[in-house]
Design a protein around this motif. Structure first.
Motif, short mmCIF file in Angstrom:
data_model
loop_
_atom_site.label_atom_id
_atom_site.label_comp_id
_atom_site.label_asym_id
_atom_site.label_seq_id
_atom_site.Cartn_x
_atom_site.Cartn_y
_atom_site.Cartn_z
N GLY A 74 36.99 45.60 35.71
CA GLY A 74 37.46 45.73 34.33
C GLY A 74 37.26 44.54 33.43
O GLY A 74 37.68 44.56 32.27
N MET A 75 36.60 43.46 33.92
CA MET A 75 36.40 42.30 33.06
C MET A 75 35.33 42.58 32.01
O MET A 75 34.24 43.08 32.33
N LEU A 76 35.64 42.28 30.75
CA LEU A 76 34.64 42.36 29.68
C LEU A 76 33.95 41.01 29.56
O LEU A 76 34.62 39.97 29.55
N ALA A 80 43.67 33.13 37.36
CA ALA A 80 42.85 33.73 36.31
C ALA A 80 42.00 32.66 35.66
O ALA A 80 42.36 31.48 35.62
N VAL A 81 40.85 33.09 35.14
CA VAL A 81 39.97 32.21 34.38
C VAL A 81 39.68 32.89 33.03
O VAL A 81 39.30 34.06 32.99
N LEU A 82 39.89 32.15 31.95
CA LEU A 82 39.60 32.65 30.61
C LEU A 82 38.44 31.84 30.03
O LEU A 82 38.57 30.64 29.81
N ALA A 83 37.29 32.49 29.84
CA ALA A 83 36.17 31.84 29.17
C ALA A 83 36.21 32.26 27.71
O ALA A 83 36.54 33.41 27.39
N GLN A 84 35.87 31.32 26.80
CA GLN A 84 35.91 31.70 25.39
C GLN A 84 34.87 30.96 24.57
O GLN A 84 34.36 29.91 24.96
N ARG A 85 34.53 31.55 23.43
CA ARG A 85 33.66 30.96 22.42
C ARG A 85 34.27 31.25 21.06
O ARG A 85 35.09 32.15 20.92
N LEU A 86 33.85 30.49 20.05
CA LEU A 86 34.29 30.73 18.68
C LEU A 86 33.12 31.25 17.86
O LEU A 86 32.04 30.66 17.87
N ALA A 87 33.34 32.36 17.17
CA ALA A 87 32.33 32.93 16.27
C ALA A 87 32.89 32.97 14.86
O ALA A 87 34.10 33.08 14.66
N ARG A 88 32.00 32.88 13.86
CA ARG A 88 32.47 32.91 12.48
C ARG A 88 32.89 34.33 12.09
O ARG A 88 32.26 35.31 12.49
N LEU A 119 36.91 33.41 14.75
CA LEU A 119 37.68 34.19 15.72
C LEU A 119 37.14 33.88 17.11
O LEU A 119 36.02 33.39 17.25
N ALA A 120 37.96 34.14 18.11
CA ALA A 120 37.57 33.80 19.49
C ALA A 120 37.04 35.04 20.22
O ALA A 120 37.51 36.16 20.00
N LEU A 121 36.04 34.81 21.05
CA LEU A 121 35.54 35.82 21.98
C LEU A 121 36.05 35.43 23.37
O LEU A 121 36.03 34.25 23.73
N HIS A 122 36.51 36.42 24.12
CA HIS A 122 37.16 36.11 25.41
C HIS A 122 36.53 36.87 26.57
O HIS A 122 36.03 37.99 26.40
N GLU A 123 36.61 36.24 27.73
CA GLU A 123 36.19 36.86 29.00
C GLU A 123 37.28 36.48 30.01
O GLU A 123 37.41 35.31 30.37
N ASN A 143 42.29 42.32 27.01
CA ASN A 143 42.16 40.92 27.44
C ASN A 143 43.50 40.19 27.37
O ASN A 143 43.81 39.36 28.23
N TYR A 144 44.29 40.48 26.32
CA TYR A 144 45.58 39.81 26.20
C TYR A 144 46.49 40.19 27.36
O TYR A 144 47.18 39.34 27.94
N ALA A 145 46.48 41.48 27.73
CA ALA A 145 47.33 41.94 28.83
C ALA A 145 46.93 41.26 30.14
O ALA A 145 47.79 40.82 30.92
N ARG A 146 45.62 41.13 30.38
CA ARG A 146 45.14 40.50 31.62
C ARG A 146 45.50 39.02 31.65
O ARG A 146 45.91 38.48 32.69
N TYR A 147 45.37 38.35 30.51
CA TYR A 147 45.67 36.91 30.45
C TYR A 147 47.18 36.68 30.57
O TYR A 147 47.62 35.79 31.30
N ALA A 148 47.98 37.48 29.86
CA ALA A 148 49.44 37.31 29.88
C ALA A 148 50.01 37.53 31.27
O ALA A 148 51.01 36.92 31.66
N GLU A 149 49.36 38.39 32.03
CA GLU A 149 49.81 38.67 33.39
C GLU A 149 49.75 37.40 34.26
O GLU A 149 50.53 37.24 35.21
N SER A 150 48.87 36.48 33.91
CA SER A 150 48.70 35.25 34.70
C SER A 150 49.66 34.15 34.29
O SER A 150 50.33 33.56 35.13
#
Length: 553
Positions: free
Chosen positions: A526-528, A434-442, A493-497, A293-300
């Motif tokens: 390849g999107m999780l 690019a679009v990054l969706a995220q949530r925060l989990a404990r 921690l963050a969950l990412h899409e 996910n970091y590689a895909r986001y950093a590419e943008s």
């Protein structure tokens, strides 16, 4: 007395080679133990435990050692802080005192005089002692005393009476203790909620609200007026919502709070968002991205132009992610301008604009002016309407890197949301990178999390990536201890899409395809999904299945 090296060898904490190497590196007044800690051979706790053994004193790990509440009650917190010592229990009629400096006879004499008991010193690390003092000597008792002192005030006051109460020391001290306790408890928000008979105070810690106290309704006007004065809000106006900002210094660090008032049937509700400035300086790599996910986001965001959106509900960490991204793209040779409502964190080297609707400075009008100020990177706090979205898309198409947020449930929905705002689909497909969706989990508490083997039915119901017939994985679940306030979780921690806008996704955008169709194509590329990223973090042992199910559909 044994030599420290012999104690370390006997305990199996170092090898002879490590000891010999450390002995050879002693220089500039560094002790053997300090060299071993700095080289990463020993932890601070292991060194202190070895030193305690060397002088024949017991060592306690305060993060795990049970603490007797009746012992805590015998000694005031101020005395404990003065000597970096905390009572942890009783033994044979003596007070067991955990000390960072067991040679401090003045501390033992004062504790003996205070309690009337003989003192048995034990050794603990200084950070553990200070953390235990913060944990057990909370501001609750002080607040109870202040509440009792203020309880005699009349329930309703006119403005002049309120002013007198506000300037009175007990109200000032009450408010200061309230804010200090919230910061100490790692709260992100403080809620003061007036009721028919009392004033309820709740803290949001790791995304979950916890009730911390109820105070008499008679102190409500004084407390709320004190906060409004601190935040430079009109105390005479109680009929409309108001916003303000205040700064405090806690534990030697400056902390900003964003204050919002809301008139309710029982009085004004106040919510204070605690803005920890260290959050704005976070490294993007510290936010819990998986490697892919970091590689895909950093590419943008490393491209010179295009639009990058971060989506998610309120409180999902969107601003933190954008600020961490800005810390990477902001360089002396790049002109970075932001337009925000409100400006939560002040960042050096970045031109930040605060919107002001009353003066006509909206997102759209500010964005038009920004584009005439020769920017390279533009951050828009939120795309809320057609006009802002249109200008942002055009800016991305004319050679600017545009970062912004959008309220959608997942990444593919961002495309349909923009087209629903009235922006032409072909422009959305061309501008969006690019679009990054995220949530925060404990995050599970590292001290007390418990390993277990789940039932197959539980894994299947949670859609965990496991097939019937495979070996059952070992997962972790919360237990609860003194470190995590019995919740089983500490930190988030963050969950990412991360959805890259490929040619195929762009083609679907132009065809006004549904979010479901766009999501299916993105996953094939390849999107999780948020759930898949969350379950990967469950498998890594950093959070639990139940927590992922709480935050992700």
């Amino acid at each position: 007395m044994q030599q420290l090296g012999d104690v370390l060898l006997a305990g199996g904490l170092v090898t002879p080679d490590q000891l010999e190497a450390a002995s050879g590196e002693q220089a500039g007044g560094r002790t053997l133990g300090r060299v071993l800690v700095e080289e990463g051979v020993l932890s601070e706790a292991q060194l202190v435990a070895a030193l305690a053994t060397q002088i024949g004193m017991p060592f306690v790990d305060l993060s795990e050692h049970p603490v007797d509440g009746s012992a805590i009650a015998r000694v005031p917190g101020a005395l404990c802080r003065r000597y970096a010592a905390i009572p942890v229990g009783f033994e044979d009629g003596r007070l067991v005192l955990a000390m960072a400096d067991p040679a401090n006879v003045f501390a033992m004499d004062d504790m003996r005089a205070m309690t009337g008991l003989d003192v048995k010193p034990v050794v603990a690390t200084r950070p553990d002692v200070l953390a235990a003092i913060d944990r057990y000597y909370r501001a609750d008792s002080d607040m109870d005393d202040l509440t009792s002192a203020l309880d005699a005030q009349e329930e309703e006051q006119d403005l002049s009476t309120v002013k007198e109460i506000v300037e009175d020391a007990p109200i000032v001290k009450y408010v200061n203790l309230l804010i200090t306790q919230a910061i100490q408890d790692r709260a992100s928000d403080i809620h003061l909620e007036p009721g028919e008979h009392d004033l309820r105070v709740r803290f949001r810690i790791d995304g979950v609200l916890h009730e911390v106290m109820r105070s008499p309704r008679s102190i409500q006007s004084g407390v709320i007026s004190r906060l409004k004065i601190m935040a430079d809000i009109d105390i005479a106006e109680r009929r409309v919502p108001q916003d303000g900002r205040l700064s405090v210094t806690a534990h030697g660090q400056k902390v900003d709070l964003r204050v919002a008032t809301l008139p309710t049937v029982w009085g004004e509700k106040v919510v204070m968002r605690i803005l920890d400035n260290s959050t704005a300086r976070l490294d993007l790599a510290d936010l819990g991205f998986s490697d892919g996910n970091y590689a895909r986001y950093a590419e943008s965001f490393t491209k010179p132009y295009g639009m990058v959106l971060v989506t998610g509900p309120t409180g999902s960490g969107k601003s933190t992610t954008l600020y961490a991204t800005m810390n990477i793209v902001s360089r002396p040779e790049v002109n970075v301008i932001t337009v925000e409502d409100p400006v939560e964190y002040r960042l050096p080297g970045i031109n930040q604009v605060q919107t002001n609707a009353k003066a006509g400075l909206t997102f759209a009008s500010a964005l038009r002016s920004i584009l005439r100020s020769d920017p390279d990177v533009v951050l828009i706090g939120e795309i809320r309407d057609h006009e802002t979205g249109q200008i942002a898309v055009e800016a991305a198409l004319t050679g600017h890197l545009v970062l912004s947020t959008l309220h959608t449930n997942d990444a593919p929905s961002a495309i349909t949301r923009l087209t629903e705002m009235g922006i032409e689909p072909f422009l959305v497909g061309s501008a969006l990178d690019a679009v990054l969706a995220q949530r925060l989990a404990r995050r599970l508490c590292g001290k007390c999390k418990e390993a277990y083997v789940p039932e197959p039915a539980h894994l299947l119901a949670a859609r965990f990536p496991w097939q019937d017939g495979e070996d059952l994985p070992e997962l972790f679940r919360p237990v609860g201890c003194s470190v995590c306030a019995k919740t089983g979780y500490k930190g988030r921690l963050a969950l990412h899409e991360v959805m890259r806008v490929s040619e195929q996704v762009e083609r679907l955008a132009v065809q006004r395809a549904s979010a479901t169709e766009i999501g299916a194509v993105a996953r094939s590329e390849g999107m999780l999904t948020l759930r898949e990223d969350g379950m990967a973090k469950v498998a890594a042992g950093v959070t639990s299945v139940d927590e992922i199910l709480r935050v992700v559909v």
